[in-house]
Design a protein around this motif. Structure first.
Motif, PDB file in Angstrom:
ATOM      1  N   ASP A  35       1.044  -1.458   0.271  1.00  0.00           N
ATOM      2  CA  ASP A  35      -0.255   0.437   0.196  1.00  0.00           C
ATOM      3  C   ASP A  35       1.003   1.266  -0.324  1.00  0.00           C
ATOM      4  O   ASP A  35       0.595   2.173  -0.830  1.00  0.00           O
ATOM      5  N   GLN A  36       1.846   1.094   0.932  1.00  0.00           N
ATOM      6  CA  GLN A  36       3.068   2.113   1.062  1.00  0.00           C
ATOM      7  C   GLN A  36       3.114   2.744   0.265  1.00  0.00           C
ATOM      8  O   GLN A  36       3.804   3.646  -0.741  1.00  0.00           O
ATOM      9  N   ALA A  37       3.405   2.355  -1.080  1.00  0.00           N
ATOM     10  CA  ALA A  37       4.934   1.929  -2.329  1.00  0.00           C
ATOM     11  C   ALA A  37       3.790   2.707  -3.314  1.00  0.00           C
ATOM     12  O   ALA A  37       4.090   3.313  -4.108  1.00  0.00           O
ATOM     13  N   LEU A  51       0.531   3.382  -9.133  1.00  0.00           N
ATOM     14  CA  LEU A  51      -0.699   3.662  -8.818  1.00  0.00           C
ATOM     15  C   LEU A  51      -1.539   2.067  -8.542  1.00  0.00           C
ATOM     16  O   LEU A  51      -2.458   1.987  -8.320  1.00  0.00           O
ATOM     17  N   ILE A  52      -0.852   0.970  -9.128  1.00  0.00           N
ATOM     18  CA  ILE A  52      -1.176  -0.253  -9.687  1.00  0.00           C
ATOM     19  C   ILE A  52       0.252  -1.193  -8.254  1.00  0.00           C
ATOM     20  O   ILE A  52       1.656  -0.775  -8.753  1.00  0.00           O
ATOM     21  N   ASN A  53      -0.335  -2.013  -7.502  1.00  0.00           N
ATOM     22  CA  ASN A  53       0.474  -2.453  -6.600  1.00  0.00           C
ATOM     23  C   ASN A  53       0.688  -3.973  -6.458  1.00  0.00           C
ATOM     24  O   ASN A  53      -1.345  -3.865  -5.847  1.00  0.00           O
ATOM     25  N   ALA A  54       1.317  -5.022  -6.581  1.00  0.00           N
ATOM     26  CA  ALA A  54       0.202  -6.372  -5.627  1.00  0.00           C
ATOM     27  C   ALA A  54       1.467  -7.304  -5.153  1.00  0.00           C
ATOM     28  O   ALA A  54       2.620  -7.247  -5.189  1.00  0.00           O
ATOM     29  N   VAL A  73      -5.160  -0.627  -5.045  1.00  0.00           N
ATOM     30  CA  VAL A  73      -4.336   0.293  -6.298  1.00  0.00           C
ATOM     31  C   VAL A  73      -5.497   1.311  -5.916  1.00  0.00           C
ATOM     32  O   VAL A  73      -6.520   1.563  -4.807  1.00  0.00           O
ATOM     33  N   HIS A  74      -4.958   2.271  -6.020  1.00  0.00           N
ATOM     34  CA  HIS A  74      -5.269   3.896  -6.028  1.00  0.00           C
ATOM     35  C   HIS A  74      -6.647   3.770  -6.303  1.00  0.00           C
ATOM     36  O   HIS A  74      -7.012   3.291  -7.256  1.00  0.00           O
TER      37      HIS A  74
END
Length: 377
Positions: free
Chosen positions: A17-19, A27-30, A47-48
């Protein structure tokens, strides 16, 4: 150890989340958690909200399931497999500016001008009411870390009765019931106001022009708009209160998106200088359906990451979210513990709960003993 495993998940998910970074990306990370062979994998996707809304999740899950099935079955070359696309978000957004001129005059603009009556000032927490909670609200920043919640939860039988029997009896929808009950009970507790204005939300996926198709478009389309309830109107009996609420919702132009267009896309509009209401209400509907079409991918109940930064300033005084999960209706009231009078909130939640219970009782002979009113922080 399951508790240790969950702590590990939460730590990794918070890092994901913090990345996220609005300026530089992503804006998307997993992150994928591979568990023992007899347990399903857990995929956490962060996802933002600027990128996509709740409706978009259903689209994403369907696509993920499609490609997962193709890879698993080796039925085709995934690289050359295309999924049907719909109108791009950027094209739809550009069309909003083109529609502004049609909203500046006439019935649409007139409707929103009638909603510009703020009314109601929710009782603030003062030193003489704090009871050890904190100091005067004027000295406190209203941030997510200090948010507390109280929830009304109905069991499956009473949820069914409210959503089916009550709606059928009064000829209205669930949103009208929940929103009308809220307006009535707020006004009952605040005597020195002529009305209350509540901010509502809709999915915002309006297809304005021929050929526009948003059924599979991913993006943040959410519309927010104010609705004003006059005290005199809500002095009617319950059927009258709910019928008025339904008629007000039916009169909302373009499912509310026209309000945001006038407020943010046209500096000359009377709506451009308005302030947001103190109360926001959002009925999300049946969230049990947020899973892939064939059930290969489904959400888990455990809360892993953070939906908001704990230091973020809250953007509304009283935030109310209602949804149905696993057949049960929950209405959650969230507010800053150093901001609102807790006695007022306790009364509001209890009275709101009682109002809905009375509606259910009128349409069923079953006891409401299983209906649960709980408080959570």
């Amino acid at each position: 150890d399951e508790d240790e495993e969950n702590r590990c998940y939460e730590k990794e998910c918070r890092a994901v989340d913090q990345a996220l970074n609005l300026n530089a990306g992503p804006l998307i990370n997993a992150v994928l958690f591979r568990r023992s062979s007899d347990q399903d994998c857990v995929l956490y996707i962060s996802v933002h909200h600027l990128v996509m809304d709740g409706v978009s999740w259903r689209i994403i899950l369907e696509d993920m399931e499609t490609f997962y099935t193709l890879v698993r079955d080796s039925s085709c070359d995934v690289k050359h497999r295309r999924i049907s696309s719909t109108t791009p978000f950027i094209n739809w957004a550009a069309s909003l500016s083109e529609r502004i001129d049609t909203l500046l005059d006439g019935e649409v603009s007139a409707f929103w001008l009638k909603q510009n009556v703020q009314g109601s000032v929710l009782p603030r927490l003062t030193d003489d009411k704090a009871d050890g909670v904190g100091s005067n609200a004027d000295d406190q920043m209203d941030i997510v870390r200090d948010e507390v919640s109280e929830s009304v939860v109905f069991n499956k039988d009473d949820t069914y009765s409210l959503c089916r029997n009550v709606t059928k009896k009064y000829g209205i929808d669930v949103l009208s019931i929940l929103l009308g009950a809220l307006a009535k009970n707020v006004l009952d507790l605040i005597a020195d106001t002529d009305g209350v204005t509540i901010e509502c939300e809709s999915h915002g996926r309006n297809e304005f022009y021929p050929g526009c198709d948003l059924t599979r478009t991913v993006g943040w389309f959410t519309s927010k708009y104010p609705l004003h309830f006059q005290r005199q109107t809500m002095l009617r009996d319950k059927p009258g209160q709910l019928a008025f609420t339904q008629s007000l919702l039916d009169a909302v132009p373009d499912q509310g998106i026209s309000y945001g267009m006038l407020r943010y896309l046209d500096a000359t509009s009377a709506c451009s200088g308005w302030v947001d209401p103190e109360i926001r209400f959002n009925y999300l509907g049946n969230m049990s359906a947020v899973s892939s079409k064939n059930g290969l991918i489904s959400h888990i109940d455990t809360s892993l990451g953070m939906t908001r930064s704990l230091e973020q300033v809250r953007d509304v005084v009283l935030d109310i979210n209602a949804m149905i999960t696993d057949g049960c209706l929950e209405i959650k009231f969230s507010y800053g513990k150093y901001v609102l009078d807790h006695r007022f909130m306790d009364s509001l939640v209890a009275n709101y709960h009682q109002y809905l219970c009375e509606l259910v009782q009128q349409t069923t002979d079953k006891s409401l003993a299983a209906t649960d009113l709980k408080a959570a922080t």
